[in-house]
Design a protein around this motif. Structure first.
Motif, PDB file in Angstrom:
ATOM      1  N   GLY A 133       0.799  -1.193  -0.011  1.00  0.00           N
ATOM      2  CA  GLY A 133       0.039  -0.033   0.145  1.00  0.00           C
ATOM      3  C   GLY A 133       0.959   1.048  -0.079  1.00  0.00           C
ATOM      4  O   GLY A 133       0.314   2.236  -0.559  1.00  0.00           O
ATOM      5  N   TYR A 134       2.065   1.213   0.371  1.00  0.00           N
ATOM      6  CA  TYR A 134       3.068   2.191   0.715  1.00  0.00           C
ATOM      7  C   TYR A 134       4.166   2.022  -0.354  1.00  0.00           C
ATOM      8  O   TYR A 134       5.083   2.957  -0.309  1.00  0.00           O
ATOM      9  N   LEU A 135       4.401   0.708  -0.968  1.00  0.00           N
ATOM     10  CA  LEU A 135       5.432   0.556  -1.429  1.00  0.00           C
ATOM     11  C   LEU A 135       5.623   1.161  -2.909  1.00  0.00           C
ATOM     12  O   LEU A 135       4.586   1.512  -3.602  1.00  0.00           O
ATOM     13  N   ASP A 136       6.574   1.685  -3.305  1.00  0.00           N
ATOM     14  CA  ASP A 136       7.235   2.398  -4.534  1.00  0.00           C
ATOM     15  C   ASP A 136       6.871   1.370  -5.655  1.00  0.00           C
ATOM     16  O   ASP A 136       7.761   0.359  -5.556  1.00  0.00           O
ATOM     17  N   PRO A 137       6.076   1.410  -6.719  1.00  0.00           N
ATOM     18  CA  PRO A 137       5.980   0.481  -7.680  1.00  0.00           C
ATOM     19  C   PRO A 137       7.452   0.254  -8.384  1.00  0.00           C
ATOM     20  O   PRO A 137       7.592  -0.806  -8.815  1.00  0.00           O
ATOM     21  N   GLU A 138       7.997   1.304  -8.550  1.00  0.00           N
ATOM     22  CA  GLU A 138       9.293   1.223  -9.407  1.00  0.00           C
ATOM     23  C   GLU A 138      10.361   0.426  -8.383  1.00  0.00           C
ATOM     24  O   GLU A 138      11.073  -0.282  -9.025  1.00  0.00           O
ATOM     25  N   TYR A 139      10.173   0.585  -7.062  1.00  0.00           N
ATOM     26  CA  TYR A 139      11.238  -0.054  -6.017  1.00  0.00           C
ATOM     27  C   TYR A 139      10.829  -1.744  -5.996  1.00  0.00           C
ATOM     28  O   TYR A 139      11.587  -2.698  -6.269  1.00  0.00           O
ATOM     29  N   LEU A 140       9.564  -1.971  -6.196  1.00  0.00           N
ATOM     30  CA  LEU A 140       9.129  -3.442  -6.473  1.00  0.00           C
ATOM     31  C   LEU A 140       9.683  -4.047  -7.731  1.00  0.00           C
ATOM     32  O   LEU A 140      10.173  -5.383  -7.576  1.00  0.00           O
ATOM     33  N   MET A 141       9.911  -3.319  -8.754  1.00  0.00           N
ATOM     34  CA  MET A 141      10.279  -3.937 -10.150  1.00  0.00           C
ATOM     35  C   MET A 141      12.032  -3.930 -10.087  1.00  0.00           C
ATOM     36  O   MET A 141      12.665  -4.746 -10.385  1.00  0.00           O
ATOM     37  N   THR A 142      12.456  -2.891  -9.480  1.00  0.00           N
ATOM     38  CA  THR A 142      13.819  -2.877  -9.534  1.00  0.00           C
ATOM     39  C   THR A 142      15.007  -3.343  -8.189  1.00  0.00           C
ATOM     40  O   THR A 142      16.059  -3.656  -8.103  1.00  0.00           O
ATOM     41  N   CYS A 143      14.027  -3.394  -6.969  1.00  0.00           N
ATOM     42  CA  CYS A 143      14.878  -3.685  -5.888  1.00  0.00           C
ATOM     43  C   CYS A 143      15.692  -2.595  -5.530  1.00  0.00           C
ATOM     44  O   CYS A 143      16.610  -2.858  -4.588  1.00  0.00           O
TER      45      CYS A 143
END
Length: 769
Positions: A605-615
């Motif tokens: 809910g707070y996670l950056d979508p870009e962060y999910l894809m690139t770690c």
């Protein structure tokens, strides 16, 4: 036979000498009775003894900042002298050091009525009693509330006017009256809770036309707090009285400027138990402690040398002895005369000695030897266990980087004085004691990283102690360096890291304690935020949180990325000042790509979508998460909802779709729509949309976010910034300057309802990419 006779005569002479010495000591003790008051101070008022810490006159009472030990003796009236508490004027009838009790008098509250139930009169004497912050508290075990007369509802309230205790007394016809105890017919009684320091009585009458309550009503009704043993109700004479009278109440007193004996002993100068032969006992009614003379002593434990030895040999009824009695400090010895053995404390208990045979001696010696051997084995086992525990703690300490951290702290101290900012390495025993062995009632919260406990350190300071669940090997290697850097953060909106404990398998962290819970609880948990909460309060909390993250990103060296920004990680103190915390997620900015894989964490809910894809965690990841927090503050809606259509589960997705449809104001909280003008609503909407942009490069920095939120606050305070202010008109440029200029609004936000990411445990959450 001659040597045995000589030894017998020597034993008898020794015992006789001890008896003579005991008699001389007893005579000397009888001549020196222990004093109860301080030297030069009066110890009586009429027939009432006034022992220290109580006193009459300057320097004669204990002055610990709480009124109550100073007493006054009024001898001006014709009646016996009146002993009262200075500043309260409560009349005292007795004082006791041993029981920690005193007896005071209260006037019974009276109200009288005519035959038709009309009010006639009440007594004018003040019947309430306020003990304030004095040493006194109403005894919950020796007092009770009594309502006398019928029909009558008697009760009393506390200083805030809230009900404490009461009971109801009803009437019955004379021929059906049920005489006896005070159980509800004509008289009722109720116990009182502990910790009560204020008493204000009230009573309520009932209509006499109701035969259930009004038959055989009494002329006057009373309500009073009274000592249980003093009051007895057995006949109608007491019930039908109409006069005024005083009743005794029992007050428990204690030294109450500190809460417990353990806390009091830390300040030897102020510790009230002055006698060397005294003991400290925690109060059983409210905070505080009392002092008693140790067993075998009597006198005043609050005075130096005030406890003196009791000569038990002179108290035959209490300490019977039918042999030779010898008094000793704190005790006595009662032995059988030479040539006999047995129990000298019972009549005919001493009998001639039996011969101690060689076999019995051998058996006794063997038993003693076995006991000594067993004791030695137990001591050896305890020593081995303790050594093993010490080695285990040392191994954990070294494994967790304790030696390196100590070296770095010394280097910092030599280079810049107290550069560690008060950072401390705690022992496991200190934190165990601070949390009462990590008791369940000390838990402040649980999370994915571990459990947070409330703790009280030895210096009485309150802290939050985070006990982590696990730590990866890569994190352990950098732990010492990160702890020292994180301890340097000194910002009013960031929870201060005070220290750590390295003697355990997973290091424990000690943080500043923030008392008012989390922002999540404030928004969703019913702890304060509601439709009436001022908009300025929300904007201030958001601006303070943004300022804290901006400080971590821009001013810390090296920069610190939070990694788990959410409302549950923003704490509020007593004045609702925001304090960003992180019990396990904050990271120093990674210096190379090898560190990236270990940083994947956060909250759905707070996670950056870009962060999910690139770690790859960046400062713009924190900006996205903060945008969700800001949206949560403005809408008072949870970031994820599993009710309704799939495309509406994400608050961010719902909001951006509403922005594109021009209906985003419908998602805002009622207070926001009411108080925020169109210009300010447009500004904050574009700020949120920029923060939650799918492209990290399009998001503003935290410094810009903090500045714009502060500008919005200033704009809202401006009279023209409120709802209903109309068009900006000729003041448009001035008020727009309060907003800090127009934001960029040419970003293409490509949110689509059916773009989803499947996250952990197979749950599907809608995001727009």
């Amino acid at each position: 036979m001659q040597p045995e006779q000589n030894m017998s005569r020597m034993a008898i002479n020794t015992v006789l000498l001890l008896v003579v010495l005991h008699s001389l000591v007893a005579i000397a003790s009888a001549q020196q009775q222990p004093a109860l008051a301080r030297p030069g101070c009066r110890d009586r008022c009429g027939n009432i003894t006034v022992p220290y810490p109580f006193g009459i006159g300057a320097g004669c009472y204990r002055d610990d900042g709480l009124q109550g030990f100073q007493l006054e003796c009024d001898e001006s009236g014709p009646s016996p002298p009146r002993l009262t508490i200075f500043g309260y004027n409560h009349h005292l009838a007795a004082l006791s050091l041993a029981s920690g009790e005193t007896r005071a008098y209260l006037n019974a509250t009276r109200e009288c009525f005519n035959s038709s139930g009309g009010f006639v009169e009440r007594n004018n004497n003040t019947s309430y009693m306020s003990l304030g912050t004095s040493p006194y508290i109403f005894s919950s075990t020796k007092n009770r509330l009594v309502a006398l007369g019928c029909p009558n509802l008697g009760f009393f309230v506390d200083a805030q006017g809230y009900y404490v205790s009461g009971c109801m007394s009803v009437c019955r016809p004379s021929q059906y009256a049920m005489p006896g105890l005070c159980t509800g017919v004509g008289c009722c009684q109720s116990p009182i809770p502990s910790g009560v320091s204020f008493y204000e009585p009230h009573q309520r009458n009932f209509p006499l036309d109701d035969p259930t309550f009004g038959t055989n009503a009494t002329t006057c009704h009373y309500v009073f707090l009274v000592e249980t043993e003093w009051f007895s109700y057995s006949d109608r004479v007491f019930l039908n009285r109409t006069d005024d009278f005083d009743v005794p109440v029992v007050l428990d007193w204690a030294v109450r400027n500190v809460a417990t004996c353990s806390a009091a002993r830390r300040n030897a100068t102020d510790f009230a138990c002055r006698s060397a032969d005294s003991e400290c006992v925690d109060s059983t009614n409210g905070a505080g402690y009392r002092c008693n003379c140790s067993k075998g002593y009597e006198g005043n434990p609050y005075l130096d040398g005030g406890c003196t030895d009791i000569d038990e040999c002179q108290l035959k009824d209490e300490h019977p002895c039918y042999g030779l009695c010898m008094n000793m400090p704190g005790r006595h010895v009662c032995i059988c005369p030479p040539g006999t053995n047995g129990d000298a404390t019972t009549k005919n208990g001493c009998r001639p000695k039996d011969k101690f045979t060689v076999a019995l001696k051998a058996l006794t010696g063997s038993g003693v030897g076995l006991i000594l051997l067993g004791s030695m084995l137990c001591c050896l086992s305890l020593w081995l266990q303790k050594s093993k525990l010490i080695r285990t703690k040392q191994r954990f300490f070294e494994h967790n980087g304790g030696v390196i951290l100590q070296q770095q702290m010394r280097s910092y101290s030599r280079a810049a004085g107290d550069a560690t900012g008060g950072f401390k390495i705690f022992s496991a025993e200190e934190l165990k004691k601070a949390t009462n062995n990590f008791a369940a009632d000390q838990i402040l919260g649980r999370g994915g990283h571990g459990i947070v406990y409330r703790g009280v350190l030895a210096d009485s300071s309150v802290v939050a102690i985070k006990k982590s669940k696990m730590m990866e090997e890569a994190e352990t290697k950098e732990f010492a360096r990160e702890m020292l850097i994180l301890s340097q953060i000194n910002h009013r909106n960031v929870v201060k890291l005070l220290g750590c404990c390295l003697e355990v398998e997973v290091p424990m962290l000690v943080y500043e304690y923030v008392s008012n819970g989390t922002l999540y609880q404030y928004i969703h948990g019913g702890k304060g935020l509601n439709a009436d909460t001022a908009l300025d309060t929300r904007l201030r909390i958001a601006a303070e949180s943004a300022e804290a993250l901006s400080y971590m990103h821009s001013s810390a060296s090296p920069p610190i990325l939070h990694g788990d920004v959410k409302t549950a990680n923003i704490l509020l103190d007593g004045s609702l000042t925001a304090k960003v915390t992180d019990f396990g997620a904050s990271k120093l900015a990674p210096s190379d790509e090898a560190e990236i894989a270990t940083l994947v964490q956060g909250t759905c809910g707070y996670l950056d979508p870009e962060y999910l894809m690139t770690c790859q965690l960046t400062d713009k990841s924190d900006v996205y998460s903060f945008g969700v927090v800001l949206l949560e503050l403005l809408t008072r809606k949870k970031v994820l909802s599993f009710e309704g259509p799939e495309q509406d589960r994400s608050l961010v997705s719902r909001f951006v779709m509403a922005v594109k449809a021009g209906r985003h104001d419908e998602l805002m909280d009622d207070k926001v729509r009411k108080d925020m003008g169109p210009e300010a609503l447009e500004e904050v909407t574009h700020l949120v949309v920029r923060c939650v942009s799918m492209n990290g490069e399009e998001r503003p920095g935290m410094k810009e976010v903090a500045e714009r939120l502060e500008a919005l606050r200033r704009y809202q305070r401006h009279p023209r910034g409120q709802t209903g202010g109309g068009d900006l008109g000729e003041e448009e440029d001035q008020e727009r300057s309060l907003l800090g200029g127009k934001q960029h609004r040419d970003v293409d936000y490509k949110f689509r309802p059916h773009d989803v990411l499947d996250l952990e445990e197979g749950s599907t959450y809608t995001f727009s990419l």
